[in-house]
Design a protein around this motif. Structure first.
Motif, PDB file in Angstrom:
ATOM      1  N   ALA A  86       0.748  -1.200  -0.065  1.00  0.00           N
ATOM      2  CA  ALA A  86       0.227  -0.249  -0.401  1.00  0.00           C
ATOM      3  C   ALA A  86       1.037   1.252  -0.158  1.00  0.00           C
ATOM      4  CB  ALA A  86      -0.754   0.302   0.823  1.00  0.00           C
ATOM      5  N   GLN A  87       2.018   1.012   1.081  1.00  0.00           N
ATOM      6  CA  GLN A  87       2.849   2.359   0.879  1.00  0.00           C
ATOM      7  C   GLN A  87       3.540   2.597  -0.489  1.00  0.00           C
ATOM      8  OE1 GLN A  87       2.964   4.831   3.508  1.00  0.00           O
ATOM      9  NE2 GLN A  87       4.099   6.033   2.010  1.00  0.00           N
ATOM     10  N   ARG A  88       4.077   1.349  -1.189  1.00  0.00           N
ATOM     11  CA  ARG A  88       4.813   1.081  -2.653  1.00  0.00           C
ATOM     12  C   ARG A  88       3.553   1.887  -3.328  1.00  0.00           C
ATOM     13  NH1 ARG A  88       7.443  -2.895  -3.109  1.00  0.00           N
ATOM     14  NH2 ARG A  88       5.665  -3.785  -3.569  1.00  0.00           N
ATOM     15  N   ARG A  89       2.525   1.857  -3.376  1.00  0.00           N
ATOM     16  CA  ARG A  89       1.283   2.136  -4.008  1.00  0.00           C
ATOM     17  C   ARG A  89       1.132   4.012  -4.138  1.00  0.00           C
ATOM     18  NH1 ARG A  89      -1.272  -2.097  -3.355  1.00  0.00           N
ATOM     19  NH2 ARG A  89      -2.293  -0.590  -1.855  1.00  0.00           N
ATOM     20  N   HIS A  90       1.378   4.352  -3.079  1.00  0.00           N
ATOM     21  CA  HIS A  90       1.130   5.226  -2.611  1.00  0.00           C
ATOM     22  C   HIS A  90       2.645   6.799  -3.206  1.00  0.00           C
ATOM     23  CE1 HIS A  90       0.164   9.215  -0.399  1.00  0.00           C
ATOM     24  NE2 HIS A  90       1.590   9.014   0.203  1.00  0.00           N
ATOM     25  N   VAL A  91       3.497   6.186  -2.975  1.00  0.00           N
ATOM     26  CA  VAL A  91       4.987   6.958  -2.766  1.00  0.00           C
ATOM     27  C   VAL A  91       5.173   6.944  -4.391  1.00  0.00           C
ATOM     28  CG1 VAL A  91       7.467   6.492  -2.822  1.00  0.00           C
ATOM     29  CG2 VAL A  91       5.868   6.107  -0.722  1.00  0.00           C
ATOM     30  N   THR A  92       4.698   5.555  -5.349  1.00  0.00           N
ATOM     31  CA  THR A  92       5.119   5.519  -6.779  1.00  0.00           C
ATOM     32  C   THR A  92       4.225   6.795  -7.312  1.00  0.00           C
ATOM     33  OG1 THR A  92       5.308   3.202  -6.691  1.00  0.00           O
ATOM     34  CG2 THR A  92       4.787   4.610  -8.726  1.00  0.00           C
ATOM     35  N   ASP A  93       2.581   6.600  -6.744  1.00  0.00           N
ATOM     36  CA  ASP A  93       1.889   7.868  -7.216  1.00  0.00           C
ATOM     37  C   ASP A  93       2.178   9.511  -7.685  1.00  0.00           C
ATOM     38  OD1 ASP A  93      -0.136   6.154  -7.695  1.00  0.00           O
ATOM     39  OD2 ASP A  93      -1.106   6.456  -6.530  1.00  0.00           O
ATOM     40  N   ALA A  94       3.348   9.303  -5.675  1.00  0.00           N
ATOM     41  CA  ALA A  94       4.173  10.895  -5.194  1.00  0.00           C
ATOM     42  C   ALA A  94       4.793  10.738  -6.711  1.00  0.00           C
ATOM     43  CB  ALA A  94       4.018  10.829  -3.940  1.00  0.00           C
ATOM     44  N   LEU A  95       5.437   9.892  -6.804  1.00  0.00           N
ATOM     45  CA  LEU A  95       6.718  10.114  -7.409  1.00  0.00           C
ATOM     46  C   LEU A  95       6.395  10.444  -9.153  1.00  0.00           C
ATOM     47  CD1 LEU A  95       9.659   9.299  -7.703  1.00  0.00           C
ATOM     48  CD2 LEU A  95       9.284   7.035  -8.720  1.00  0.00           C
ATOM     49  N   HIS A  96       5.464   9.629  -9.181  1.00  0.00           N
ATOM     50  CA  HIS A  96       4.672  10.467 -11.154  1.00  0.00           C
ATOM     51  C   HIS A  96       4.398  11.451 -11.168  1.00  0.00           C
ATOM     52  CE1 HIS A  96       5.677   6.627 -12.388  1.00  0.00           C
ATOM     53  NE2 HIS A  96       4.651   5.444 -11.844  1.00  0.00           N
ATOM     54  N   GLU A  97       3.705  12.335  -9.708  1.00  0.00           N
ATOM     55  CA  GLU A  97       3.354  13.384 -10.313  1.00  0.00           C
ATOM     56  C   GLU A  97       4.866  14.453  -9.662  1.00  0.00           C
ATOM     57  OE1 GLU A  97       1.496  16.981  -9.643  1.00  0.00           O
ATOM     58  OE2 GLU A  97       1.553  15.196 -10.612  1.00  0.00           O
ATOM     59  N   TYR A  98       5.513  13.833  -8.718  1.00  0.00           N
ATOM     60  CA  TYR A  98       6.941  14.832  -8.703  1.00  0.00           C
ATOM     61  C   TYR A  98       7.866  14.833  -9.885  1.00  0.00           C
ATOM     62  CZ  TYR A  98       6.262  14.107  -3.182  1.00  0.00           C
ATOM     63  OH  TYR A  98       5.656  14.870  -2.356  1.00  0.00           O
ATOM     64  N   VAL A  99       7.917  14.102 -10.961  1.00  0.00           N
ATOM     65  CA  VAL A  99       8.232  13.689 -12.604  1.00  0.00           C
ATOM     66  C   VAL A  99       7.321  14.115 -13.676  1.00  0.00           C
ATOM     67  CG1 VAL A  99       9.363  12.161 -13.831  1.00  0.00           C
ATOM     68  CG2 VAL A  99       9.665  11.280 -11.920  1.00  0.00           C
ATOM     69  N   ARG A 100       6.298  14.932 -12.892  1.00  0.00           N
ATOM     70  CA  ARG A 100       5.431  15.358 -14.498  1.00  0.00           C
ATOM     71  C   ARG A 100       6.006  16.822 -14.103  1.00  0.00           C
ATOM     72  NH1 ARG A 100       1.381  19.102 -13.837  1.00  0.00           N
ATOM     73  NH2 ARG A 100       1.136  18.073 -12.107  1.00  0.00           N
ATOM     74  N   GLN A 101       6.408  17.432 -12.412  1.00  0.00           N
ATOM     75  CA  GLN A 101       6.273  18.953 -11.927  1.00  0.00           C
ATOM     76  C   GLN A 101       7.530  19.077 -12.245  1.00  0.00           C
ATOM     77  OE1 GLN A 101       5.212  19.906  -8.226  1.00  0.00           O
ATOM     78  NE2 GLN A 101       3.379  18.084  -8.551  1.00  0.00           N
ATOM     79  N   ARG A 102       8.310  17.770 -12.342  1.00  0.00           N
ATOM     80  CA  ARG A 102       9.819  18.292 -12.618  1.00  0.00           C
ATOM     81  C   ARG A 102       9.818  18.565 -14.290  1.00  0.00           C
ATOM     82  NH1 ARG A 102      14.551  14.375 -12.048  1.00  0.00           N
ATOM     83  NH2 ARG A 102      12.772  12.987 -13.433  1.00  0.00           N
ATOM     84  N   THR A 154      11.822  10.223  -3.315  1.00  0.00           N
ATOM     85  CA  THR A 154      10.885   9.523  -3.090  1.00  0.00           C
ATOM     86  C   THR A 154      11.686   7.983  -3.242  1.00  0.00           C
ATOM     87  OG1 THR A 154       9.553  11.243  -3.479  1.00  0.00           O
ATOM     88  CG2 THR A 154       8.412   8.926  -4.053  1.00  0.00           C
ATOM     89  N   GLU A 155      12.205   7.906  -4.503  1.00  0.00           N
ATOM     90  CA  GLU A 155      13.216   7.280  -5.662  1.00  0.00           C
ATOM     91  C   GLU A 155      13.766   6.034  -4.224  1.00  0.00           C
ATOM     92  OE1 GLU A 155      14.125   8.551  -9.787  1.00  0.00           O
ATOM     93  OE2 GLU A 155      15.257   8.583  -8.481  1.00  0.00           O
ATOM     94  N   ALA A 156      14.584   6.643  -3.363  1.00  0.00           N
ATOM     95  CA  ALA A 156      14.586   5.986  -1.544  1.00  0.00           C
ATOM     96  C   ALA A 156      13.911   5.162  -1.438  1.00  0.00           C
ATOM     97  CB  ALA A 156      16.052   7.347  -1.040  1.00  0.00           C
ATOM     98  N   GLU A 157      12.844   5.991  -1.087  1.00  0.00           N
ATOM     99  CA  GLU A 157      11.973   5.138   0.206  1.00  0.00           C
ATOM    100  C   GLU A 157      11.255   3.798  -0.596  1.00  0.00           C
ATOM    101  OE1 GLU A 157       7.840   6.676   1.960  1.00  0.00           O
ATOM    102  OE2 GLU A 157       9.142   7.734   1.926  1.00  0.00           O
ATOM    103  N   ILE A 158      11.449   3.930  -2.281  1.00  0.00           N
ATOM    104  CA  ILE A 158      10.983   2.970  -2.942  1.00  0.00           C
ATOM    105  C   ILE A 158      11.542   1.603  -2.776  1.00  0.00           C
ATOM    106  CG2 ILE A 158      10.652   2.146  -5.357  1.00  0.00           C
ATOM    107  CD1 ILE A 158       8.855   4.890  -5.900  1.00  0.00           C
ATOM    108  N   ARG A 159      13.294   1.973  -3.123  1.00  0.00           N
ATOM    109  CA  ARG A 159      13.831   0.965  -3.155  1.00  0.00           C
ATOM    110  C   ARG A 159      13.832   0.036  -1.737  1.00  0.00           C
ATOM    111  NH1 ARG A 159      17.108   5.173  -5.352  1.00  0.00           N
ATOM    112  NH2 ARG A 159      17.909   5.233  -3.799  1.00  0.00           N
ATOM    113  N   TRP A 160      13.674   1.212  -0.720  1.00  0.00           N
ATOM    114  CA  TRP A 160      13.705   0.308   0.712  1.00  0.00           C
ATOM    115  C   TRP A 160      13.065   0.224   1.323  1.00  0.00           C
ATOM    116  CZ3 TRP A 160      10.655   1.712   5.080  1.00  0.00           C
ATOM    117  CH2 TRP A 160      10.630   1.467   6.299  1.00  0.00           C
ATOM    118  N   LEU A 161      11.650   0.238   0.882  1.00  0.00           N
ATOM    119  CA  LEU A 161      10.514  -0.179   0.450  1.00  0.00           C
ATOM    120  C   LEU A 161      10.310  -2.326  -0.078  1.00  0.00           C
ATOM    121  CD1 LEU A 161       7.321   2.070   0.333  1.00  0.00           C
ATOM    122  CD2 LEU A 161       7.794   0.283   2.425  1.00  0.00           C
TER     123      LEU A 161
END
Length: 183
Positions: free
Chosen positions: A116-132, A159-166
């Motif tokens: 569940a956390q990975r799905r949430h963080v992946t969504d956040a990552l996509h948004e940060y990449v879009r904003q970047r 966010t990428e580091a959190e995904i790797r940790w998960l």
């Protein structure tokens, strides 16, 4: 985060009133760290008390302007020169606490918590990449856009580091599950 030093850095560009400092701070940080206007004025009061800023008249609308003093410039220079301390151990991380407590909790599937956390963080990552990507299209040479881009890149990296940790946690949990289920 040092609001104190952030305000000093903005005042280096010339006298400013409180709400303008708030707006500029939020613009420079890409809106990532919103400030309460009361926090701005409380900090300005402390900076004035400490001799780092002075009231420098009013603008045409009657708003009090604040300006850096020599002591304020020296404090700002010292702040830029010293590294950010990592003392006091790691910061409290709600996710880490949740996972370590879930490991021993009855009736909790820790892998589902991780998923569940990975799905949430992946969504956040996509948004940060879009904003970047949008920030790169704008004028990245402008200081405000460069500042926003740097903040977004930090968010992407964290966010990428959190995904790797998960993923690491999930692998460890899978290994643990295989060891406990074997005869």
């Amino acid at each position: 985060m040092s609001i104190r030093h952030g305000l000093l850095a903005l005042l280096e560009h010339g006298p400013r009133y409180g709400s303008r400092l708030r707006t500029e701070f939020e613009a420079r940080t890409g809106g990532t760290w919103p400030l309460n206007i009361g926090q701005v004025y409380t900090t300005l009061g402390r900076l004035e008390r400490d001799g780092l800023v002075v009231q420098d008249g009013e603008d045409e609308a009657g708003r009090v302007l604040y300006a850096l003093t020599q002591a304020g410039r020296a404090e700002l220079g010292a702040w830029f020169a010293r590294p950010v301390e990592r003392a006091g151990g790691p910061p409290r991380d709600e996710l880490a606490i949740k996972l370590v407590l879930a490991v021993g909790a009855p009736d909790v599937d820790v892998r589902k918590v991780v998923e569940a956390q990975r799905r949430h963080v992946t969504d956040a990552l996509h948004e940060y990449v879009r904003q970047r990507a949008l920030a790169l299209v704008r004028a990245p040479e402008h200081p405000d856009e460069m500042a926003r881009l740097l903040v977004l890149e930090q968010l992407v990296c964290h966010t990428e580091a959190e995904i790797r940790w998960l993923e690491h946690c999930e692998a460890r949990l899978l290994r643990r599950g295989k060891k406990t289920s074997a005869p």
